[in-house]
Design an enzyme around this catalytic site. Structure first.
Site, PDB file in Angstrom:
ATOM      1  N   ALA A 195     -55.579 -91.949 -79.086  1.00  0.00           N
ATOM      2  CA  ALA A 195     -54.454 -92.799 -78.719  1.00  0.00           C
ATOM      3  C   ALA A 195     -54.199 -92.778 -77.209  1.00  0.00           C
ATOM      4  O   ALA A 195     -54.841 -92.045 -76.454  1.00  0.00           O
ATOM      5  CB  ALA A 195     -53.205 -92.354 -79.477  1.00  0.00           C
ATOM      6  N   HIS A 196     -53.216 -93.581 -76.780  1.00  0.00           N
ATOM      7  CA  HIS A 196     -52.982 -93.743 -75.343  1.00  0.00           C
ATOM      8  C   HIS A 196     -52.496 -92.441 -74.687  1.00  0.00           C
ATOM      9  O   HIS A 196     -51.779 -91.646 -75.260  1.00  0.00           O
ATOM     10  CB  HIS A 196     -52.004 -94.889 -75.070  1.00  0.00           C
ATOM     11  CG  HIS A 196     -50.659 -94.753 -75.685  1.00  0.00           C
ATOM     12  ND1 HIS A 196     -49.696 -95.740 -75.596  1.00  0.00           N
ATOM     13  CD2 HIS A 196     -50.086 -93.753 -76.396  1.00  0.00           C
ATOM     14  CE1 HIS A 196     -48.600 -95.340 -76.217  1.00  0.00           C
ATOM     15  NE2 HIS A 196     -48.815 -94.155 -76.713  1.00  0.00           N
TER      16      HIS A 196
END
Length: 346
Positions: A244-245
């Protein structure tokens, strides 16, 4: 393993080292397991536990540790190495490079923006796209249908598989491998609530990937919201992994298939993450942390070691009873504490 013509055993030793015992001019046509090897194959033996399989093998040549060399020399030509598995890994790379066709340049059906910069010996396959201002380092290979968006940087010798998407302004180092279907630089999952609706937060960071990283098929690595998502050098990701980011993964960490890491988590160097493990967001894992398969990590880990959180499999009836007992664990704890308190009063 499929062949690459005939190779002399001595040629392998000249390229990779090791002690040769046997004829240097022995011709080999490929690598094979001990069980399937024929006289024209080379196999490897990691230790004494495989001695029986070695004796039953028909391989014409073997990579063996020093303690097995004397017995093995009676049945096959040998390359003696203190670490046969590592030698096999390097041999597999050497052999694969012989199989690889030379770069074929830019296919007539590829689309390359005039402002893109292509280094010497770059290959761009049919129906691939290279956007404005993208840079492809020397010897980079872009497979058919891959997409390199505007401003992306692909390092020298990096190989991008079919249907891979490298998002705008993302960077990959030298000698990386990205297998088919992976998406690097998709938007992270960021939304702000507004009276029952979700308002998108634009993801303005990038993905930065170091040298010698391998990314499996259909992995997704999200770009950062503000800062970058970072994958340091030597990281190895299996297939179907989600990063994920704003995640940061330290150098030489390896993750098995279907693992997932939520946003803003930092994973240290030389860690291993087992298959289908989950790591929730905003955590920190120290260097040399090893997470077992299917474990859910819900807190930061500050000390190196192996961590496991798996409810064991059982027949269904027993599992249901154990699960029912587990749900009562809190009440049982409170009863024990009450009894202990009463005992102290008495």
């Amino acid at each position: 393993m499929r062949g690459a013509g005939e190779v002399r055993l001595g040629e392998i030793v000249e390229a990779l080292g090791g002690q040769l015992i046997g004829p240097a001019d022995l011709l080999l046509q490929g690598l094979a397991s001990l069980a399937s090897a024929q006289i024209w194959h080379i196999g490897f033996v990691t230790g004494a536990r495989h001695a029986e399989a070695m004796r039953a093998s028909r391989a014409g040549a073997l990579i063996v540790p020093p303690d097995l060399a004397e017995g093995a020399a009676e049945q096959a030509a040998l390359i003696v190495s203190p670490n046969p598995y590592l030698y096999y890994a390097r041999l597999s790379q050497w052999w694969a490079e012989r199989l690889r066709a030379p770069a074929a340049g830019v296919h007539p059906q590829a689309v390359v923006h005039p402002s893109a910069v292509l280094g010497e010996g770059v290959e761009v396959g049919a129906l691939a796209f290279v956007g404005a201002g993208a840079t492809l380092g020397a010897g980079a290979r872009i497979a058919p249908h891959a997409v390199i968006e505007a401003g992306a940087l692909i390092g020298p010798g990096t190989r991008i598989g079919a249907h891979v998407v490298i998002g705008a302004d993302c960077e990959l180092g030298a000698r990386c491998i990205v297998h088919g279907g992976a998406v690097i630089g998709a938007d992270g999952f960021g939304f702000a609530p507004d009276q029952g609706r979700w308002i998108k937060i634009e993801q303005l960071g990038r993905v930065r990937i170091g040298d010698d990283v391998e990314i499996g098929a259909n992995c997704t690595i999200d770009r950062g919201a503000l800062d970058d998502t970072v994958i340091e050098e030597g990281v190895k990701l299996d297939n179907l992994i989600h990063i994920a980011h704003n995640v940061h993964i330290g150098a030489h960490t390896a993750m098995a298939g279907c693992a997932a890491v939520a946003g803003s988590t930092r994973i240290g160097r030389h860690c291993t993450i087992g298959g289908d493990a989950k790591i929730i967001g905003h955590l920190t894992l120290a260097d040399h942390v090893h997470i077992s398969a299917c474990t859910v990590v819900t807190r930061s880990i500050q000390k190196p070691g192996t961590y496991t959180g798996i409810f064991p499999m059982d027949d269904n009836a027993s599992w249901e009873k154990n699960a029912a007992s587990l749900r009562q664990l809190y009440k049982l704890r409170e009863r024990v504490r009450a009894l202990e308190h009463q005992q102290k009063k008495n």
